[in-house]
Write a protein that holds these residues in place. Structure first.
Motif, PDB file in Angstrom:
ATOM      1  N   ARG A 121      -8.368  -8.902 -11.513  1.00  0.00           N
ATOM      2  CA  ARG A 121      -7.946  -8.056 -10.386  1.00  0.00           C
ATOM      3  C   ARG A 121      -9.016  -8.038  -9.298  1.00  0.00           C
TER       4      ARG A 121
ATOM      5  N   SER B  72       0.794  -1.230   0.000  1.00  0.00           N
ATOM      6  CA  SER B  72       0.000   0.000   0.000  1.00  0.00           C
ATOM      7  C   SER B  72       0.826   1.280   0.000  1.00  0.00           C
TER       8      SER B  72
ATOM      9  N   TYR C 209      -8.849  -2.660 -17.905  1.00  0.00           N
ATOM     10  CA  TYR C 209      -9.607  -3.869 -17.555  1.00  0.00           C
ATOM     11  C   TYR C 209     -10.807  -4.072 -18.467  1.00  0.00           C
TER      12      TYR C 209
ATOM     13  N   GLY D  63      -9.732   1.815 -13.975  1.00  0.00           N
ATOM     14  CA  GLY D  63      -8.944   0.757 -14.612  1.00  0.00           C
ATOM     15  C   GLY D  63      -9.353   0.580 -16.063  1.00  0.00           C
TER      16      GLY D  63
ATOM     17  N   LYS E   9      -7.642  -4.100  -5.134  1.00  0.00           N
ATOM     18  CA  LYS E   9      -7.106  -2.821  -5.612  1.00  0.00           C
ATOM     19  C   LYS E   9      -7.137  -1.808  -4.480  1.00  0.00           C
TER      20      LYS E   9
ATOM     21  N   THR F 275      -8.000   1.180  -4.970  1.00  0.00           N
ATOM     22  CA  THR F 275      -9.250   1.891  -5.238  1.00  0.00           C
ATOM     23  C   THR F 275     -10.444   1.253  -4.540  1.00  0.00           C
TER      24      THR F 275
ATOM     25  N   SER G  92       2.253   1.165  -4.716  1.00  0.00           N
ATOM     26  CA  SER G  92       1.339   1.019  -5.857  1.00  0.00           C
ATOM     27  C   SER G  92       1.597   2.138  -6.856  1.00  0.00           C
TER      28      SER G  92
ATOM     29  N   SER H 238     -15.106   0.282  -9.381  1.00  0.00           N
ATOM     30  CA  SER H 238     -13.944   1.150  -9.144  1.00  0.00           C
ATOM     31  C   SER H 238     -14.275   2.603  -9.472  1.00  0.00           C
TER      32      SER H 238
ATOM     33  N   ARG I 270       1.844  -7.862  -6.240  1.00  0.00           N
ATOM     34  CA  ARG I 270       0.423  -8.133  -6.472  1.00  0.00           C
ATOM     35  C   ARG I 270       0.139  -9.558  -6.024  1.00  0.00           C
TER      36      ARG I 270
ATOM     37  N   TRP J 223     -10.766  -0.475  -1.688  1.00  0.00           N
ATOM     38  CA  TRP J 223     -10.635  -0.858  -0.271  1.00  0.00           C
ATOM     39  C   TRP J 223     -11.948  -0.733   0.497  1.00  0.00           C
TER      40      TRP J 223
ATOM     41  N   ASP K 294      -0.819   6.827  -1.690  1.00  0.00           N
ATOM     42  CA  ASP K 294      -1.383   5.583  -1.134  1.00  0.00           C
ATOM     43  C   ASP K 294      -1.116   5.418   0.365  1.00  0.00           C
TER      44      ASP K 294
ATOM     45  N   THR L 159     -11.018  -8.973  -5.956  1.00  0.00           N
ATOM     46  CA  THR L 159     -10.554  -9.403  -4.641  1.00  0.00           C
ATOM     47  C   THR L 159     -11.106 -10.796  -4.348  1.00  0.00           C
TER      48      THR L 159
END
Ligand SMILES: Cc1cc2nc3c(=O)[nH]c(=O)nc-3n(C[C@H](O)[C@H](O)[C@H](O)COP(=O)(O)OP(=O)(O)OC[C@H]3O[C@@H](n4cnc5c(N)ncnc54)[C@H](O)[C@@H]3O)c2cc1C
Length: 393
Positions: free
Chosen positions: A335, A42, A55, A52, A356, A358, A45, A67, A321, A360, A153, A337
């Motif tokens: 990506r 953290s 993605y 993203g 990510k 983003t 990053s 996100s 990662r 959290w 971050d 979780t």
């Protein structure tokens, strides 16, 4: 023996988020961090709070939608820490992704973002190219501009922990998780602090140890399921040049991978790489070949970097990662979780793998949903999408 509703291992963004979500829901929470807050991934990053864009190419639409929603929440609750910035994608004669493809992608990106503030995009007029920090304009066909957000971050992580503490969350730091033993309706957690072992009890242990999560899960008895994950190293370098117009999102000339070149504390941050990693998470370091790869990208787009070598790198760092184990290239893997519980619906241990920066807050909300049945209902203290996050002074 001291008792908590939730004990969390790992003071990265996920541990911080779960601590805040648990405290906001009225639960007692203890966060255990062995080094410093955000000392793992953290603080290493690319520091983007973003939907993203790339993605979309791998069809991860729900991840992008979530996100972008989280990006909007950050811009509202953390204006001191998260800033919307222009992103520039230069398209040269040899660039793989053409302007029309980018514009289709950005239209989809805007739609997934609900056409909210910061989802506009377009071409930068040729007369403005000279303002793009010395970007190489030879053979340049177009520059596409869109918007995403940048943060610090580590500062964001500290702000979330402060928010959790203001709601009653407790922090043990430095304190190293040692082991946990499962009981019928909870878990005993042992950790080392100030040279002594301490044992506490919790209804639920949340394993938010990032790249160390497998080690933490293996220290639980009786043994719990440990998901198959790979660690993939990502390096960044800081160069003594100044980019101020925004963040450049470019293709590596070597392999077409997307790389960011961005302003960072008065200098320029370039990243990242994707190198499979098999060692101890504590030992991860940037590799010379990764630094050369990133220098080559910066040199390719900014003639001012032409003469720079590894000796000019001001700062370098590598993070890990956590990705689902698979044979495909890291770049193409999900990506999303991964959450694992020792049992359902009354987990005693819940692990968070991957994810990510983003996401959290959304990840923490999912953790609270999953562990809710193991906890007694309490009066809620706050809603995490309304808690303002401040940069610590
Ligand atoms: C190179 C790279 C670039 C990235 N860029 C972005 C980006 O731009 N935007 C984005 O949204 N996401 C990005 N990510 C993803 C994001 O950074 C991670 O998902 C996130 O930081 C993971 O946080 P975490 O809390 O799970 O893990 P970590 O931050 O690694 O935290 C785990 C913590 O656990 C602690 N710990 C470990 N073992 C113990 C123990 N036994 N006892 C106590 N504490 C322990 C560690 O010290 C560490 O502080 C990137 C990831 C990488 C690797």
């Amino acid at each position: 023996m001291k008792e908590y509703d939730v004990i969390i291992v790992g003071g990265g963004i996920h541990g911080a988020g779960v601590m805040q979500a648990a405290a906001a829901a009225g639960h007692s929470a203890l966060l255990i961090e062995k080094r410093e807050l955000a000392s793992g991934t953290s603080s290493r990053s690319s520091k983007l709070i973003h939907g993203g864009l790339r993605y979309l190419e791998s069809g991860q639409f729900s991840l992008v939608r979530e996100s972008l929603r989280e990006r909007s929440v950050h811009l509202r609750i953390a204006p001191e820490l998260v800033e919307l910035k222009p992103f520039y994608i230069p398209v040269y004669a040899a660039t793989r992704r053409r302007p029309w493809q980018l514009k289709i992608g950005l239209a989809l990106y805007a739609a997934l973002g609900g056409f909210a503030a910061g989802t506009g995009f377009g071409s930068v007029p040729k007369r403005e190219w000279a303002q793009l920090d010395g970007l190489d304009t030879r053979n340049l066909d177009a520059v596409i501009r869109y918007y995403d957000a940048q943060t610090d971050d580590a500062a964001l992580t500290r702000a979330v922990v402060e928010s959790a503490r203001s709601l009653g969350g407790e922090l043990a730091l430095p304190a190293t998780f040692l082991s946990a033993s499962l009981e019928d309706d909870g878990v005993q957690v042992s950790f080392a602090q100030d040279g002594a072992a301490t044992v506490c009890r919790a209804r639920v242990l949340v394993n938010a140890a990032g790249p160390w999560a497998t080690q933490v899960a293996r220290a639980v008895t009786p043994a719990i399921q440990v998901p198959a994950v790979d660690l993939v190293q990502g390096t960044h370098i800081v160069l003594p040049m100044s980019v101020t117009a925004g963040i450049y999102y470019v293709e590596s000339p070597a392999d077409g991978r997307a790389v960011f070149i961005m302003p960072w504390k008065g200098a320029t941050l370039v990243g990242t790489t994707e190198t499979p990693y098999r060692g101890e998470p504590d030992q991860v370091r940037p590799l010379p070949e990764e630094e050369e790869y990133l220098l080559a990208v910066a040199r390719h787009y900014f003639p001012s970097v032409a003469g720079m070598t590894r000796a000019d790198i001001r700062e370098r760092f590598a993070g890990l990662r956590v990705l689902p184990a698979a044979s495909e290239k890291a770049f193409d893997r999900s990506r999303e979780t991964i959450f694992t519980a020792d049992r359902d619906p009354h987990p005693r241990v819940l692990g968070i793998y991957g994810g990510k920066l983003t996401g959290w807050r959304a990840a923490a909300a999912q953790v609270l949903d999953r562990i809710g049945p193991s906890l007694a209902a309490k009066p809620r203290r706050a809603a995490t999408d309304e808690l303002v996050l401040r940069r610590a002074t």
